[in-house]
Design an enzyme around this catalytic site. Structure first.
Site, short mmCIF file in Angstrom:
data_model
loop_
_atom_site.label_atom_id
_atom_site.label_comp_id
_atom_site.label_asym_id
_atom_site.label_seq_id
_atom_site.Cartn_x
_atom_site.Cartn_y
_atom_site.Cartn_z
N LYS A 181 17.94 -47.70 47.62
CA LYS A 181 18.97 -47.29 46.65
C LYS A 181 20.28 -47.22 47.44
O LYS A 181 20.31 -47.62 48.60
CB LYS A 181 18.62 -45.94 46.02
CG LYS A 181 18.37 -44.83 47.02
CD LYS A 181 17.97 -43.56 46.32
CE LYS A 181 17.72 -42.47 47.35
NZ LYS A 181 17.34 -41.20 46.75
N THR B 24 8.71 -58.41 52.37
CA THR B 24 8.22 -57.58 51.27
C THR B 24 6.70 -57.65 51.22
O THR B 24 6.12 -58.74 51.36
CB THR B 24 8.77 -57.96 49.86
OG1 THR B 24 7.94 -57.35 48.86
CG2 THR B 24 8.76 -59.44 49.59
N ILE B 25 6.08 -56.51 51.00
CA ILE B 25 4.63 -56.53 50.87
C ILE B 25 4.24 -57.25 49.59
O ILE B 25 3.13 -57.72 49.46
CB ILE B 25 4.01 -55.10 50.89
CG1 ILE B 25 4.45 -54.27 49.70
CG2 ILE B 25 4.28 -54.40 52.20
CD1 ILE B 25 3.56 -53.05 49.48
N ASP B 26 5.18 -57.32 48.62
CA ASP B 26 4.84 -57.92 47.33
C ASP B 26 4.70 -59.44 47.38
O ASP B 26 4.14 -60.04 46.46
CB ASP B 26 5.89 -57.55 46.28
CG ASP B 26 5.86 -56.08 45.92
OD1 ASP B 26 4.90 -55.39 46.32
OD2 ASP B 26 6.79 -55.61 45.23
N ARG C 114 -20.91 -46.52 39.45
CA ARG C 114 -19.64 -46.19 38.77
C ARG C 114 -18.73 -47.41 38.65
O ARG C 114 -18.90 -48.40 39.37
CB ARG C 114 -18.88 -45.15 39.60
CG ARG C 114 -19.37 -43.75 39.40
CD ARG C 114 -18.66 -42.81 40.34
NE ARG C 114 -19.02 -41.44 40.03
CZ ARG C 114 -18.87 -40.43 40.87
NH1 ARG C 114 -18.38 -40.63 42.07
NH2 ARG C 114 -19.21 -39.21 40.51
N MET D 161 0.12 -51.95 44.89
CA MET D 161 1.51 -52.25 44.56
C MET D 161 1.64 -53.70 44.07
O MET D 161 0.72 -54.50 44.22
CB MET D 161 2.42 -51.97 45.75
CG MET D 161 2.64 -50.48 45.96
SD MET D 161 3.84 -50.15 47.26
CE MET D 161 3.96 -48.36 47.14
N GLY D 162 2.77 -54.03 43.53
CA GLY D 162 3.00 -55.35 42.96
C GLY D 162 3.72 -55.15 41.65
O GLY D 162 3.11 -54.92 40.61
N ARG E 47 1.92 -49.63 52.70
CA ARG E 47 3.21 -49.96 53.30
C ARG E 47 3.37 -49.36 54.69
O ARG E 47 4.32 -49.69 55.41
CB ARG E 47 4.33 -49.46 52.39
CG ARG E 47 4.97 -50.61 51.66
CD ARG E 47 6.00 -50.25 50.66
NE ARG E 47 6.95 -49.24 51.04
CZ ARG E 47 7.86 -48.74 50.19
NH1 ARG E 47 7.90 -49.19 48.95
NH2 ARG E 47 8.70 -47.82 50.58
O1 F6P Z 1 9.06 -53.67 46.51
C1 F6P Z 1 7.94 -53.30 47.21
C2 F6P Z 1 7.24 -52.16 46.56
O2 F6P Z 1 6.13 -52.02 47.35
C3 F6P Z 1 6.85 -52.34 45.09
O3 F6P Z 1 5.63 -52.97 44.89
C4 F6P Z 1 6.83 -50.91 44.61
O4 F6P Z 1 7.05 -50.82 43.23
C5 F6P Z 1 7.93 -50.29 45.39
O5 F6P Z 1 7.99 -50.96 46.61
C6 F6P Z 1 7.79 -48.81 45.59
O6 F6P Z 1 8.83 -48.38 46.37
P1 F6P Z 1 9.25 -46.83 46.59
O7 F6P Z 1 8.06 -46.01 46.46
O8 F6P Z 1 9.83 -46.84 47.96
O9 F6P Z 1 10.26 -46.56 45.54
#
Ligand code: F6P
Length: 359
Positions: free
Chosen positions: A74, A137-139, A174, A181-182, A286
Site C-alpha cells: 500500500k 510474486t508467489i501468484d 474426512r 493464495m491466488g 509467503r
Molecule cells: O499478491 C500475492 C498475494 O499472495 C495474494 O495471493 C494475496 O491475496 C495477497 O498477496 C495477500 O497479501 P497481504 O496479506 O500482504 O495483504
C-alpha cells in the site's frame, strides 16, 4: 564518485527477495558500482530512506526469507486498488521522487515486484526514470515470464501441507479443504493440487458448483475412498458468485481476500454429511527461504538486471523463457494477468487424473 544504482522490493513479500538483492549487490560490486537499498518499496524513494549495501551485507542472503529492505503493498504510489483498477502516480509524488533520485546521482534503479509494483515502475520509466525490473510474486500471474520467483517456494509449502492433510484425512475419513493464495490466478492451487494429489481443485479461472464438488466426493465414496482433499484458491468463487473478502476494503490497496475455504467446507459438510475441516495456509506460503529453483532464478534475474543497466537497456525486466533467462519489456508483462487456460494442458492433466475442477 563511483557509479551508483538503487534497488527496492515492492508488494507482498515472498521467498527469494533477499537472493535477488544479493545477486544485484554482488554483480554491481563486480562492476565496481555502489548499491543503495531503498526501504519499504517506493516509499523509501520518496522519503530518501536508504542504506548502502556493502559486500559484507550480502552474507547469508541467499537463504534468508523476507526482504532486508522491507516492503509494502500500500502507500503513496499504490496504483492497483480495489479489484485490479489502475490509477496514475500522483504528480507531486512523481516530482519529489525524480528530484530525490537526481540528487543521489543514481544511474538506475532495480525494481523487484509483481504486477502492482511493475505497473508503478513502468509509469516511473515513462516519466524518465531509468530502471529495470525483476518479476516477483508467489501468484505466478505475470505475463512475459514462464515463472516468477517465489512461486516454486509457495507451491512447495502448499504441497507439503497437502501431504500432511492427506494422512489425517485418510485416518479420519474426512474431507479436508486447503485454502491457498491466488487472487486472480489459480497457479498455486493447480500446481500444489496436482503435485499433492488433490481430488478437487477450485481456481478463480473456473467458477464451481457445489453439486459438482459433492458428486466427486460421492464418486470417491462409491470407489471405497472415504476421504477427499479439496484445494481452493482464495480467489475461487461459485458460478454467479463473487470473491470472498476477509475484511473491509482499506484505502490505496487491493481488497483482502480470504474465507472461501471455510464456506466451501461448511457447504460440503451440510450437503454430504461428511465431517469436513478447513486449513488456511495463509502467510506460511509467503514466509521462509526459497527453494533451490527459486534461488537459481533469483540469482539469474538479479545478475541480468545489472547487465541490463550496464547496457542501458532501461524499461526492461529479466524473464524466464526456459531454458533461458531473457530481457523483455516491462510493458509486456503488465496490464493483464497471466491466468490458467481452462482448456490448456495443465487443466487437461488434472481432468485426465480424475481431478474435479468443480465445474
Ligand atoms: O499478491 C500475492 C498475494 O499472495 C495474494 O495471493 C494475496 O491475496 C495477497 O498477496 C495477500 O497479501 P497481504 O496479506 O500482504 O495483504
Amino acid at each position: 564518485m563511483s557509479i551508483r544504482i538503487g534497488i527496492l522490493t515492492g508488494g507482498g513479500d515472498c521467498p527469494g527477495l533477499n537472493a535477488v538483492i544479493r545477486a544485484v549487490g554482488k554483480s554491481a560490486t563486480t562492476h565496481g558500482w555502489e548499491t543503495l537499498g531503498f526501504r519499504n518499496g517506493f516509499e523509501g524513494l520518496l522519503d530518501n530512506d536508504y542504506r548502502v549495501l556493502n559486500y559484507k551485507d550480502m552474507d547469508g542472503l541467499l537463504l534468508r526469507g523476507g526482504t532486508i529492505l522491507g516492503t509494502t503493498n500500500k502507500g503513496r504510489f499504490a496504483v492497483k486498488t480495489g479489484h485490479g483498477e489502475t490509477h496514475r502516480i500522483p504528480e507531486p509524488v512523481l516530482a519529489q521522487t525524480k528530484a530525490n533520485l537526481q540528487a543521489l546521482g543514481l544511474r538506475a534503479l532495480v525494481v523487484v515486484g509483481g504486477d502492482g509494483t511493475l505497473t508503478i515502475a513502468q509509469q516511473l520509466f515513462e516519466a524518465g526514470v531509468p530502471l529495470v525490473g525483476v518479476p516477483k510474486t508467489i501468484d505466478n500471474d505475470l505475463e512475459a515470464t514462464a515463472f516468477t520467483f517465489g512461486f516454486d517456494s509457495a507451491v512447495a509449502c502448499a504441497t507439503d501441507a497437502l501431504d500432511r492433510l492427506h494422512t489425517t484425512a485418510e485416518s479420519h475419513n474426512r474431507v479436508m479443504v486447503l485454502e491457498v493464495m491466488g487472487r486472480y490466478a489459480g497457479w498455486i492451487a493447480m500446481h500444489a493440487g496436482i503435485a499433492g494429489g488433490g481430488d478437487v481443485i477450485l481456481i478463480p479461472e473456473i467458477p464451481f458448483t457445489y453439486d459438482s464438488i459433492c458428486a466427486k466426493i460421492a464418486e470417491r465414496e462409491a470407489r471405497g475412498k472415504h476421504f477427499t482433499l479439496v484445494v481452493v484458491a482464495e480467489g475461487a468463487r461459485p458460478k454467479g458468485g463473487d470473491f470472498i473478502t476477509s475484511g473491509p476494503q482499506e484505502a490505496n490497496r487491493e481488497a483482502r481476500l480470504g474465507g472461501i475455504g471455510a464456506i466451501v467446507a461448511a457447504e460440503i459438510q451440510k450437503r454430504t454429511g461428511k465431517e469436513t475441516r478447513v486449513c488456511v495456509l495463509g502467510h506460511l506460503q509467503r514466509g521462509g527461504g526459497p527453494t533451490t529453483f527459486d534461488r537459481m532464478i533469483c540469482t539469474q534475474f538479479g545478475a541480468m538486471a545489472v547487465r541490463l543497466i550496464a547496457a542501458e537497456q532501461y524499461g526492461y525486466m529479466a524473464a524466464l523463457r526456459p531454458p533461458e533467462v531473457v530481457a523483455v519489456r516491462i510493458s509486456d508483462a503488465i496490464g493483464r494477468l497471466r491466468v490458467i487456460d481452462p482448456n490448456g494442458e495443465l487443466v487437461q492433466t488434472a481432468r485426465d487424473l480424475g481431478v474435479s475442477l468443480g465445474d
